[in-house]
Every structure is written in structure tokens, then in C-alpha cells.
Scaffold this motif. Structure first.
Motif, PDB file in Angstrom:
ATOM      1  N   PRO A  77     -11.155  28.124 -15.423  1.00  0.00           N
ATOM      2  CA  PRO A  77     -11.259  28.383 -16.869  1.00  0.00           C
ATOM      3  C   PRO A  77      -9.915  28.716 -17.518  1.00  0.00           C
ATOM      4  O   PRO A  77      -9.550  28.148 -18.544  1.00  0.00           O
ATOM      5  CB  PRO A  77     -12.223  29.582 -16.944  1.00  0.00           C
ATOM      6  N   LYS A  78      -9.147  29.618 -16.884  1.00  0.00           N
ATOM      7  CA  LYS A  78      -7.851  30.020 -17.458  1.00  0.00           C
ATOM      8  C   LYS A  78      -6.865  28.841 -17.425  1.00  0.00           C
ATOM      9  O   LYS A  78      -6.109  28.610 -18.371  1.00  0.00           O
ATOM     10  CB  LYS A  78      -7.305  31.198 -16.620  1.00  0.00           C
ATOM     11  N   THR A  79      -6.903  28.104 -16.297  1.00  0.00           N
ATOM     12  CA  THR A  79      -5.962  26.981 -16.156  1.00  0.00           C
ATOM     13  C   THR A  79      -6.288  25.894 -17.178  1.00  0.00           C
ATOM     14  O   THR A  79      -5.384  25.263 -17.734  1.00  0.00           O
ATOM     15  CB  THR A  79      -6.009  26.425 -14.718  1.00  0.00           C
ATOM     16  N   LYS A  80      -7.595  25.680 -17.455  1.00  0.00           N
ATOM     17  CA  LYS A  80      -7.974  24.684 -18.479  1.00  0.00           C
ATOM     18  C   LYS A  80      -7.387  25.060 -19.832  1.00  0.00           C
ATOM     19  O   LYS A  80      -6.889  24.208 -20.562  1.00  0.00           O
ATOM     20  CB  LYS A  80      -9.503  24.622 -18.602  1.00  0.00           C
ATOM     21  N   GLN A  81      -7.444  26.358 -20.148  1.00  0.00           N
ATOM     22  CA  GLN A  81      -6.873  26.797 -21.437  1.00  0.00           C
ATOM     23  C   GLN A  81      -5.391  26.446 -21.505  1.00  0.00           C
ATOM     24  O   GLN A  81      -4.882  26.026 -22.535  1.00  0.00           O
ATOM     25  CB  GLN A  81      -7.012  28.308 -21.583  1.00  0.00           C
ATOM     26  N   ARG A  82      -4.705  26.636 -20.369  1.00  0.00           N
ATOM     27  CA  ARG A  82      -3.263  26.370 -20.362  1.00  0.00           C
ATOM     28  C   ARG A  82      -2.983  24.871 -20.523  1.00  0.00           C
ATOM     29  O   ARG A  82      -2.081  24.471 -21.245  1.00  0.00           O
ATOM     30  CB  ARG A  82      -2.617  26.928 -19.084  1.00  0.00           C
ATOM     31  N   TYR A  83      -3.775  24.027 -19.818  1.00  0.00           N
ATOM     32  CA  TYR A  83      -3.581  22.576 -19.984  1.00  0.00           C
ATOM     33  C   TYR A  83      -3.991  22.146 -21.393  1.00  0.00           C
ATOM     34  O   TYR A  83      -3.372  21.245 -21.976  1.00  0.00           O
ATOM     35  CB  TYR A  83      -4.347  21.790 -18.910  1.00  0.00           C
ATOM     36  N   ALA A  84      -5.028  22.801 -21.943  1.00  0.00           N
ATOM     37  CA  ALA A  84      -5.451  22.467 -23.321  1.00  0.00           C
ATOM     38  C   ALA A  84      -4.292  22.719 -24.285  1.00  0.00           C
ATOM     39  O   ALA A  84      -4.062  21.948 -25.221  1.00  0.00           O
ATOM     40  CB  ALA A  84      -6.684  23.281 -23.695  1.00  0.00           C
ATOM     41  N   ALA A  85      -3.533  23.794 -24.020  1.00  0.00           N
ATOM     42  CA  ALA A  85      -2.427  24.153 -24.918  1.00  0.00           C
ATOM     43  C   ALA A  85      -1.301  23.118 -24.895  1.00  0.00           C
ATOM     44  O   ALA A  85      -0.478  23.062 -25.815  1.00  0.00           O
ATOM     45  CB  ALA A  85      -1.888  25.532 -24.535  1.00  0.00           C
ATOM     46  N   ILE A  86      -1.247  22.290 -23.833  1.00  0.00           N
ATOM     47  CA  ILE A  86      -0.177  21.266 -23.808  1.00  0.00           C
ATOM     48  C   ILE A  86      -0.759  19.864 -24.012  1.00  0.00           C
ATOM     49  O   ILE A  86      -0.208  18.869 -23.543  1.00  0.00           O
ATOM     50  CB  ILE A  86       0.677  21.337 -22.517  1.00  0.00           C
ATOM     51  N   GLY A  87      -1.915  19.813 -24.651  1.00  0.00           N
ATOM     52  CA  GLY A  87      -2.455  18.504 -25.027  1.00  0.00           C
ATOM     53  C   GLY A  87      -3.622  18.043 -24.171  1.00  0.00           C
ATOM     54  O   GLY A  87      -4.052  16.896 -24.271  1.00  0.00           O
ATOM     55  N   GLY A  88      -4.104  18.898 -23.258  1.00  0.00           N
ATOM     56  CA  GLY A  88      -5.323  18.568 -22.517  1.00  0.00           C
ATOM     57  C   GLY A  88      -5.093  17.967 -21.149  1.00  0.00           C
ATOM     58  O   GLY A  88      -6.038  17.553 -20.475  1.00  0.00           O
ATOM     59  N   GLY A  89      -3.846  17.903 -20.692  1.00  0.00           N
ATOM     60  CA  GLY A  89      -3.604  17.357 -19.350  1.00  0.00           C
ATOM     61  C   GLY A  89      -2.127  17.419 -19.007  1.00  0.00           C
ATOM     62  O   GLY A  89      -1.291  17.811 -19.824  1.00  0.00           O
ATOM     63  N   SER A  90      -1.834  17.031 -17.763  1.00  0.00           N
ATOM     64  CA  SER A  90      -0.452  17.085 -17.286  1.00  0.00           C
ATOM     65  C   SER A  90       0.305  15.802 -17.670  1.00  0.00           C
ATOM     66  O   SER A  90      -0.261  14.715 -17.583  1.00  0.00           O
ATOM     67  CB  SER A  90      -0.460  17.226 -15.768  1.00  0.00           C
ATOM     68  N   PRO A  91       1.576  15.936 -18.035  1.00  0.00           N
ATOM     69  CA  PRO A  91       2.353  14.723 -18.348  1.00  0.00           C
ATOM     70  C   PRO A  91       2.960  14.058 -17.110  1.00  0.00           C
ATOM     71  O   PRO A  91       3.644  13.050 -17.231  1.00  0.00           O
ATOM     72  CB  PRO A  91       3.468  15.278 -19.236  1.00  0.00           C
ATOM     73  N   LEU A  92       2.686  14.608 -15.922  1.00  0.00           N
ATOM     74  CA  LEU A  92       3.448  14.169 -14.738  1.00  0.00           C
ATOM     75  C   LEU A  92       3.285  12.693 -14.389  1.00  0.00           C
ATOM     76  O   LEU A  92       4.231  12.027 -14.017  1.00  0.00           O
ATOM     77  CB  LEU A  92       3.062  15.020 -13.528  1.00  0.00           C
ATOM     78  N   ARG A  93       2.055  12.174 -14.514  1.00  0.00           N
ATOM     79  CA  ARG A  93       1.858  10.776 -14.123  1.00  0.00           C
ATOM     80  C   ARG A  93       2.636   9.838 -15.046  1.00  0.00           C
ATOM     81  O   ARG A  93       3.317   8.916 -14.585  1.00  0.00           O
ATOM     82  CB  ARG A  93       0.362  10.432 -14.168  1.00  0.00           C
ATOM     83  N   ARG A  94       2.535  10.134 -16.362  1.00  0.00           N
ATOM     84  CA  ARG A  94       3.242   9.291 -17.335  1.00  0.00           C
ATOM     85  C   ARG A  94       4.749   9.306 -17.061  1.00  0.00           C
ATOM     86  O   ARG A  94       5.410   8.259 -17.035  1.00  0.00           O
ATOM     87  CB  ARG A  94       2.938   9.814 -18.745  1.00  0.00           C
TER      88      ARG A  94
END
Ligand SMILES: C=CC1=C(C)c2cc3[nH]c(cc4nc(cc5[nH]c(cc1n2)c(C)c5CCC(=O)O)C(CCC(=O)O)=C4C)c(C)c3C=C
Ligand code: FE2
Ligand code: FE2
Length: 388
Positions: A77-94
Motif C-alpha cells: 500500500p505505501k509503495t503504491k502511493q510512492r509509485y503513484a506520486a511519480i506517475g503510477g509506475g517505474s520509468p526503468l524499462r523505458r
């Protein structure tokens, strides 16, 4: 061959015959990250199921998966909030895909007819997929893997372990010559690229000479460094020394400091064994005190108290933007810094697809070619050198 120091020269003088006889593969390995919020819990589960991230005593290895599942459910739950704050996911793959498609390495590696693959440690496209479905299909004859800038058991070591597991059990892969670039923090091109970014950001402040250069590195438990021989801390410190030396040579004489990230500490503390691998420590941190992580911890309040007014944050342990640069540093640290009396804040962007960095990485790949050996041989060497 040993005299070839730049990829252009290498390609011109040494490698015209290479393309005709070899089919080169370059596997860009990265951590990976959730692409959307539904991925967060299974991504965390993969991460904590890694015995190089959570090291359980032998007797309790059977608990690794169930524990990973439990921790991931609790942290999600907490980690989802953090990813939500940067647009909903990690930019690493892109970003990693972009590294592979970048103009510069393409130009150099195209001359070697190299195929570039992307393989992630904990999320899609997994390293396993890249190897089993693409590399095997393409029947490449030599493979080079640039891993992470500094070696840590938790990142480089873990990726090499996966590689060995896959390669040992396959007739074609076990004979494929492989060259693993175990770290590249000391390469001139890498150091110069970071120094370039620092100089550019410093020039944006009103009084550049008064800025404190604040290197921020990812933490790892002290026990990895002290008991398991992880060279990560030494390599981080040497990397900073080399960057500061480069800056000095350009006339930049700012003060600098290094700190290991703190909110990471809070997350790890709750779920990691202590130095003695004592089972009773698990999740009982409030009784026994937190797991020791590398120090100094980030302490922006203290820097504010000491009168630091202007600060330039430089993330040092990872080459791409990710949740800890975009959320932890850009949001958490910046807020705290401004509340602590630091008036001017700046941050150096991770190198990502910066062309000088990518060109240097391509150079590193080309220079690594002559040392490619079947992984069964490399494993012997790794044993002897104890992960360094
Ligand atoms: C130098 C880089 C890294 C080291 C060393 C490292 C060690 C380490 N990490 C965890 C726990 C987590 N890592 C997470 C994600 C994550 N970690 C790194 C890099 C290093 N980790 C990256 C690049 C990423 C991906 C970030 C993204 O954008 O998706 C996570 C999940 C995200 C979060 O909560 O921050 C956890 C949890 C441990 C326990 C550890 C060493 C023991
Ligand atoms: Fe991590
Ligand atoms: Fe992290």
C-alpha cells in the motif's frame, strides 16, 4: 588487441573480421520496476524472494518465498502511493530500452553487428526471458553484459547468480563466451559525464561556489560490506573521489559530502536479519534496534542546522532515474531541505541516455570483447576472487 582503448579505434583496427565471424549480443541488465500499480506487490515479492536481498540463515531458506509474499503484501500500500506520486509506475524499462536504442552505441555496435537485449532482475522483461527467448533464438556467438556502475552483492552479484543458474543447465549457453562488466564507476567517460552534469547544474545557481555538492547513494546493510565482502561502499567512495578530482581539474572547488539514503533504511529495518543472522530479529526491530545500514545516513536537518544554504543533490549509485530519485530525493528530501533552512535546492539528473555516457558504455562493451569466456570458466574465477 590489448592496446585498443576506444571503440572507434578498436572497430577500425581490430574488428573488421569480427563482424564476419561473430554474432555479438549485449544484454543490458537492470533492476526493473512495476509498470502500473497492480504490478507493485508481485514486483516487491520477486525482490524480497531474492536471497541476495534478504539473506536468511540456511536453516530457514524454505521461508524465503512465504516471507517475501508477506513482506510484499505489507509494504505494497505505501509503495503504491510512492509509485503513484511519480506517475503510477517505474520509468526503468523505458529508460533501459532507450539506452539500447540510443544512436551512439547503435553506431558503434552496428559495425560489430551487435544485437542489444534488455533483461530485468525483478520484472518484465525478465533476464530469463531475454536469454531463453531472444538470445538463444538469435544464436549469438558472444555475449557482453554491462551490469551496474558499482558492484553490490544485492544488484550485480544477484544478477550474476541468475545468469549462472540459467547458463549452467543449457548446452548452448554453457559454451557461449560471455564477458561481464562487473562495474564501471572508474571509467573516465562515466566520471566525466557526471562531472559535466554537476558543472551544468552548478552554473544555474546564483553563487555556484557556495553550493554544497551532496552525493546521495543507495544504502545496503553494513553486514554485506563487513562480513560478506561487498565492495559497494569502497567503490562508491572511490567514485566520489574520482568525480571530485575531475571537478578540481576543471577549477571547481566546492565542498562535498556523501550520505546513504534514509527512508530506504526505514523500509529495510523492518524486514531484515541483523548481523548475526538471528531469526528472532525479524520484524522485531522495535525491541532490538534497527539493522545497521551504511553510514552516514542522510541528515538534511543537520545540514540546515550547520548553516548550509545551497545544496546540489547528486544521485550516485544508479545510472537511471527511478523511484528513489524522483520521489525520495525530488519530493521527500527537497521538502525536508527547504523546511530545514536550505534555501536553494538543485538536483543532477541521472545520466540515463546522456550521449557521452552511452558512448562510454559502448566503449566498455567493445573493450570487454577479448575477455569473453564460457561462464563455467568464469565461475571458477569468481570463486577465487570472492566476488570482486
Ligand atoms: C545501487 C542500487 C541499489 C541497491 C544497492 C539496492 C539494494 C536494496 N534494495 C532493497 C529494497 C528495494 N529496492 C527497490 C527498488 C529498487 N532498488 C534499486 C536499486 C538498488 N537497490 C532500484 C533501481 C529499484 C527500482 C526502482 C524503480 O523505479 O522501480 C524496492 C521497491 C521500491 C522502493 O520501495 O523503493 C525495494 C523495497 C533492499 C532491501 C536492498 C539491499 C539489501
Ligand atoms: Fe533496491
Ligand atoms: Fe531502494
Amino acid at each position: 588487441m590489448g592496446n585498443c582503448t576506444s571503440s572507434e579505434k578498436f572497430v577500425q583496427e581490430c574488428c573488421y573480421t569480427h563482424a564476419a565471424t561473430e554474432k555479438l549480443g549485449v544484454l543490458l541488465v537492470n533492476i526493473g520496476g512495476p509498470e502500473n500499480l497492480n504490478d507493485v506487490q508481485p514486483f516487491l515479492c520477486n525482490l524480497f524472494a531474492d536471497p541476495d536481498v534478504i539473506r536468511l540463515p540456511k536453516l530457514f531458506k524454505f521461508l524465503q518465498r512465504p516471507l517475501a509474499k508477506l513482506i510484499s503484501i505489507l509494504l505494497a500500500p505505501k509503495t503504491k502511493q510512492r509509485y503513484a506520486a511519480i506517475g503510477g509506475g517505474s520509468p526503468l524499462r523505458r529508460i533501459t530500452d532507450g539506452t539500447g536504442k540510443n544512436e551512439n552505441p547503435s553506431k558503434i555496435l552496428r559495425q560489430l553487428h551487435a544485437n542489444v537485449y534488455v533483461g530485468m532482475r525483478y520484472w518484465y522483461p525478465f533476464m530469463e526471458e531475454a536469454i531463453q527467448q531472444q538470445i538463444k533464438r538469435d544464436r549469438i556467438t558472444k555475449l557482453v553484459l554491462p551490469l551496474f556502475p558499482q558492484f553490490s552483492i544485492t544488484t550485480t552479484g544477484s544478477s550474476i547468480r541468475v545468469l549462472q543458474r540459467i547458463f549452467m543447465h543449457d548446452a548452448y549457453l554453457s559454451r557461449l563466451p560471455v564477458s561481464i562488466i562487473r562495474f564501471w564507476y572508474q571509467r573516465q567517460g562515466y566520471i566525466r559525464s557526471i562531472a559535466d552534469s554537476i558543472v551544468t547544474q552548478l552554473s544555474k545557481f546564483q553563487k555556484p561556489e557556495e553550493i554544497l555538492i551532496f552525493f546521495s547513494a543507495h544504502g545496503v546493510p553494513v553486514s554485506y560490506v563487513e562480513n560478506a565482502g561487498d565492495p559497494y561502499k569502497d567503490q562508491i567512495e572511490e567514485c566520489i573521489y574520482l568525480i571530485m578530482r575531475e571537478l578540481k581539474a576543471r577549477g571547481v572547488r566546492n565542498d562535498h559530502t556523501l550520505a546513504y539514503q534514509v527512508s530506504f533504511r526505514a523500509r529495510v529495518s523492518a524486514f531484515t536479519w541483523n548481523n548475526n543472522d538471528n531469526l528472532s530479529m525479524l520484524a522485531l526491530q522495535s525491541r532490538v534496534g534497527p539493522v545497521q545500514l551504511l553510514k552516514p545516513y542522510t541528515n538534511l536537518v543537520e545540514l540546515g542546522r550547520k548553516g548550509v544554504k545551497s545544496l546540489l543533490a547528486v544521485p550516485i549509485s544508479f545510472e537511471s532515474e527511478h523511484i528513489e530519485t524522483l520521489e525520495e530525493i525530488d519530493m521527500g528530501y527537497k521538502d525536508l531541505a527547504l523546511k530545514s533552512g536550505i534555501e536553494n535546492w538543485g538536483r543532477v539528473a541521472a545520466l540515463g541516455c546522456t550521449s557521452s555516457f552511452i558512448t562510454d558504455l559502448a566503449d566498455a562493451v567493445v573493450e570487454a570483447l577479448p575477455s569473453a569466456k564460457a561462464l563455467s570458466i568464469l565461475r571458477e574465477t569468481a570463486k577465487e576472487s570472492d566476488c570482486r
